[in-house]
Design a protein around this motif. Structure first.
Motif, mmCIF file in Angstrom:
data_model
loop_
_atom_site.group_PDB
_atom_site.id
_atom_site.type_symbol
_atom_site.label_atom_id
_atom_site.label_comp_id
_atom_site.label_asym_id
_atom_site.label_seq_id
_atom_site.Cartn_x
_atom_site.Cartn_y
_atom_site.Cartn_z
ATOM 1 N N LYS A 240 0.819 -1.211 0.000
ATOM 2 C CA LYS A 240 0.000 0.000 0.000
ATOM 3 C C LYS A 240 0.852 1.260 0.000
ATOM 4 O O LYS A 240 0.475 2.270 -0.568
ATOM 5 C CB LYS A 240 -0.919 0.004 1.214
ATOM 6 N N SER A 241 2.034 1.220 0.606
ATOM 7 C CA SER A 241 2.841 2.432 0.708
ATOM 8 C C SER A 241 3.673 2.701 -0.547
ATOM 9 O O SER A 241 3.764 3.830 -1.002
ATOM 10 C CB SER A 241 3.747 2.370 1.937
ATOM 11 N N CYS A 242 4.290 1.673 -1.126
ATOM 12 C CA CYS A 242 5.164 1.928 -2.275
ATOM 13 C C CYS A 242 4.583 1.446 -3.588
ATOM 14 O O CYS A 242 5.031 1.853 -4.658
ATOM 15 C CB CYS A 242 6.540 1.305 -2.058
#
Length: 102
Positions: free
Chosen positions: A9-11
């Motif tokens: 989800k973050s990268c």
């Protein structure tokens, strides 16, 4: 991350998961050798000292789907039968009921 997620989800990178194989015993049913040396020695001792039990176990193994186990069952039954015949001859010869006149 949850187990069913494949993207971070973050990268945003895709995450590859590796499935860990369960621990397998040192002997597999698909391998050629199923019985280890210790088990074979115990089976030989059983044939020599407990032929009726060896014949029973060998008879059960004769109906197995695995060819190696069937062959082991044949050896157990045959070996136990031979040992029982030899012990019977020795018993009758030792008791004096078996006499051979030449």
């Amino acid at each position: 991350m949850a187990e069913d997620e494949f993207k971070c989800k973050s990268c945003g990178n895709l995450v590859t998961t590796k499935t860990v194989l369960p621990e397998q015993p040192y002997m597999l049913e698909n391998d050629e050798w199923i019985l280890d040396r210790y088990s074979i020695v115990l089976l030989v001792l059983m044939v020599l000292f407990l032929p009726p039990a060896a014949m029973t176990i060998g008879g059960v193994m004769l109906f197995n789907d695995n060819m190696y186990k069937r062959d082991t069952g044949k050896l157990l039954v045959t070996g136990a039968f031979v040992v029982m015949v030899i012990l019977t001859i020795v018993l009758f010869a030792g008791s004096g009921t078996l006499t051979i006149n030449i």
